[in-house]
Write a protein that holds these residues in place. Structure first.
Motif, PDB file in Angstrom:
ATOM      1  N   MET A 101       0.788  -1.068   0.054  1.00  0.00           N
ATOM      2  CA  MET A 101      -0.149  -0.103   0.013  1.00  0.00           C
ATOM      3  C   MET A 101       0.839   1.246   0.023  1.00  0.00           C
ATOM      4  O   MET A 101       1.985   1.205   0.506  1.00  0.00           O
ATOM      5  N   ILE A 102       0.347   2.123  -0.794  1.00  0.00           N
ATOM      6  CA  ILE A 102       1.290   3.383  -0.780  1.00  0.00           C
ATOM      7  C   ILE A 102       0.249   4.620  -0.357  1.00  0.00           C
ATOM      8  O   ILE A 102      -0.647   4.694  -0.376  1.00  0.00           O
ATOM      9  N   TRP A 103       1.275   5.680   0.183  1.00  0.00           N
ATOM     10  CA  TRP A 103       0.277   6.997   0.447  1.00  0.00           C
ATOM     11  C   TRP A 103      -0.239   7.547  -0.665  1.00  0.00           C
ATOM     12  O   TRP A 103       0.413   8.063  -1.747  1.00  0.00           O
ATOM     13  N   ALA A 104      -1.608   7.926  -0.310  1.00  0.00           N
ATOM     14  CA  ALA A 104      -2.279   8.749  -1.621  1.00  0.00           C
ATOM     15  C   ALA A 104      -2.982   9.867  -0.900  1.00  0.00           C
ATOM     16  O   ALA A 104      -3.651  10.360  -1.699  1.00  0.00           O
ATOM     17  N   GLY A 105      -2.790   9.746   0.540  1.00  0.00           N
ATOM     18  CA  GLY A 105      -3.519  10.972   0.928  1.00  0.00           C
ATOM     19  C   GLY A 105      -2.961  12.335   0.832  1.00  0.00           C
ATOM     20  O   GLY A 105      -1.877  12.570   0.390  1.00  0.00           O
ATOM     21  N   THR A 106      -3.514  13.191   1.608  1.00  0.00           N
ATOM     22  CA  THR A 106      -2.971  14.542   1.696  1.00  0.00           C
ATOM     23  C   THR A 106      -1.788  14.759   2.990  1.00  0.00           C
ATOM     24  O   THR A 106      -1.779  13.491   3.597  1.00  0.00           O
ATOM     25  N   THR A 107      -1.248  15.742   3.272  1.00  0.00           N
ATOM     26  CA  THR A 107      -0.425  15.797   4.275  1.00  0.00           C
ATOM     27  C   THR A 107      -0.924  15.183   5.525  1.00  0.00           C
ATOM     28  O   THR A 107      -2.012  16.000   6.034  1.00  0.00           O
ATOM     29  N   PRO A 108      -0.466  14.504   6.403  1.00  0.00           N
ATOM     30  CA  PRO A 108      -1.165  14.133   7.630  1.00  0.00           C
ATOM     31  C   PRO A 108      -1.433  15.392   8.652  1.00  0.00           C
ATOM     32  O   PRO A 108      -0.569  16.228   8.570  1.00  0.00           O
ATOM     33  N   VAL A 109      -2.507  15.298   9.263  1.00  0.00           N
ATOM     34  CA  VAL A 109      -2.644  16.179  10.321  1.00  0.00           C
ATOM     35  C   VAL A 109      -1.271  16.580  11.256  1.00  0.00           C
ATOM     36  O   VAL A 109      -0.833  15.654  11.592  1.00  0.00           O
ATOM     37  N   ASP A 110      -0.869  17.798  11.457  1.00  0.00           N
ATOM     38  CA  ASP A 110       0.199  17.979  12.204  1.00  0.00           C
ATOM     39  C   ASP A 110      -0.387  17.790  13.845  1.00  0.00           C
ATOM     40  O   ASP A 110      -1.136  18.230  14.049  1.00  0.00           O
ATOM     41  N   ILE A 111       0.565  16.757  14.054  1.00  0.00           N
ATOM     42  CA  ILE A 111       0.226  16.340  15.596  1.00  0.00           C
ATOM     43  C   ILE A 111       1.539  16.804  16.539  1.00  0.00           C
ATOM     44  O   ILE A 111       2.711  17.002  16.042  1.00  0.00           O
ATOM     45  N   SER A 112       1.081  17.049  17.826  1.00  0.00           N
ATOM     46  CA  SER A 112       2.122  17.043  18.562  1.00  0.00           C
ATOM     47  C   SER A 112       2.706  15.808  19.261  1.00  0.00           C
ATOM     48  O   SER A 112       2.001  15.355  20.016  1.00  0.00           O
ATOM     49  N   GLU A 113       3.501  15.195  18.765  1.00  0.00           N
ATOM     50  CA  GLU A 113       4.046  14.060  18.941  1.00  0.00           C
ATOM     51  C   GLU A 113       4.275  13.930  20.774  1.00  0.00           C
ATOM     52  O   GLU A 113       3.748  12.941  21.400  1.00  0.00           O
ATOM     53  N   ALA A 114       4.934  14.928  21.181  1.00  0.00           N
ATOM     54  CA  ALA A 114       5.179  14.878  22.637  1.00  0.00           C
ATOM     55  C   ALA A 114       3.694  14.829  23.240  1.00  0.00           C
ATOM     56  O   ALA A 114       3.767  14.055  24.313  1.00  0.00           O
ATOM     57  N   GLU A 115       2.856  15.631  23.060  1.00  0.00           N
ATOM     58  CA  GLU A 115       1.628  15.841  23.812  1.00  0.00           C
ATOM     59  C   GLU A 115       0.684  14.609  23.595  1.00  0.00           C
ATOM     60  O   GLU A 115       0.059  14.083  24.630  1.00  0.00           O
ATOM     61  N   ALA A 116       0.885  13.771  22.437  1.00  0.00           N
ATOM     62  CA  ALA A 116       0.278  12.473  22.235  1.00  0.00           C
ATOM     63  C   ALA A 116       0.955  11.189  22.674  1.00  0.00           C
ATOM     64  O   ALA A 116       0.428  10.167  22.746  1.00  0.00           O
ATOM     65  N   GLY A 117       2.314  11.716  23.493  1.00  0.00           N
ATOM     66  CA  GLY A 117       2.821  10.338  24.286  1.00  0.00           C
ATOM     67  C   GLY A 117       3.830   9.438  23.242  1.00  0.00           C
ATOM     68  O   GLY A 117       4.238   8.392  23.531  1.00  0.00           O
ATOM     69  N   VAL A 118       4.046  10.206  22.033  1.00  0.00           N
ATOM     70  CA  VAL A 118       4.876   9.447  21.034  1.00  0.00           C
ATOM     71  C   VAL A 118       6.406   9.492  21.602  1.00  0.00           C
ATOM     72  O   VAL A 118       6.755  10.982  21.698  1.00  0.00           O
ATOM     73  N   VAL A 119       7.172   8.610  21.504  1.00  0.00           N
ATOM     74  CA  VAL A 119       8.583   8.784  22.009  1.00  0.00           C
ATOM     75  C   VAL A 119       9.500   8.213  20.800  1.00  0.00           C
ATOM     76  O   VAL A 119       8.982   7.101  20.028  1.00  0.00           O
ATOM     77  N   ASP A 120      10.789   8.759  20.735  1.00  0.00           N
ATOM     78  CA  ASP A 120      11.476   8.150  19.794  1.00  0.00           C
ATOM     79  C   ASP A 120      12.171   6.830  20.280  1.00  0.00           C
ATOM     80  O   ASP A 120      12.731   7.011  21.601  1.00  0.00           O
ATOM     81  N   LEU A 121      12.466   5.737  19.566  1.00  0.00           N
ATOM     82  CA  LEU A 121      12.943   4.607  20.308  1.00  0.00           C
ATOM     83  C   LEU A 121      14.334   4.298  19.705  1.00  0.00           C
ATOM     84  O   LEU A 121      14.438   4.158  18.677  1.00  0.00           O
ATOM     85  N   GLY A 122      15.402   4.450  20.582  1.00  0.00           N
ATOM     86  CA  GLY A 122      16.516   4.314  20.184  1.00  0.00           C
ATOM     87  C   GLY A 122      17.101   2.954  20.402  1.00  0.00           C
ATOM     88  O   GLY A 122      16.484   1.987  21.086  1.00  0.00           O
TER      89      GLY A 122
END
Length: 165
Positions: A23-44
């Protein structure tokens, strides 16, 4: 091997064959989200054991001890434990594959996968590349999610795995 018509050498042992789709991206630019506020963390690299544990519990597809080195991996932790993740893997010119999308059974239904895919897609598009992914044909829930997020089927594929001598 993805839909490869080539016959593998006779000493390669077939391990699995699975029908799926790319499957390939066919949408528009994703909604800008605040990753930090959403609890998203970079995994090193220090998250490697937690990532492998989550993969062992959810079985999203191929994920080896050094897979996390292939690209950015994002996660969501609850009470310090990794409960959801998604990352980057293959990178043909102009494209980046979103891979290892998985959520622990006890954390499903909370939108974690959608959030992580949107965050990765935003980063990939921000680099001027286009996201794509692979999914098993039987994973109808994931296919429906990917379609809601802006992906469309490019082609059907057959995933074949072999054990080499």
């Amino acid at each position: 091997m993805f839909s490869c018509a080539a016959t593998p050498p006779p000493d390669w042992e077939p391990v699995f064959a699975l029908e799926g789709r790319q499957m390939i991206w066919a949408g528009t630019t994703p909604v800008d989200i605040s990753e930090a506020e959403a609890g998203v963390v970079d995994l090193g690299a220090d998250s490697g054991p937690a990532m492998r544990d989550l993969v062992a519990r959810t079985r999203p597809g191929p994920f080896w001890p050094r897979t996390h080195e292939l690209g950015c991996h994002l996660g969501i932790r609850e009470n310090g434990r990794l409960v959801a993740m998604a990352g980057e893997r293959l990178r043909p010119p102009g494209w980046t594959e979103i891979s290892a999308v998985c959520t622990a059974p006890e954390a499903r239904g909370r939108g974690h996968s959608a959030l992580l895919i949107r965050a990765l897609a935003a980063r990939i598009i921000g680099r001027g590349e286009r996201p794509f992914l692979h999914v098993a044909e039987t994973n109808t829930g994931a296919i429906a999610l990917y379609e809601r997020l802006g992906f469309r089927t490019r082609t059907q594929v057959t995933f074949r795995g072999f054990r080499t001598p």
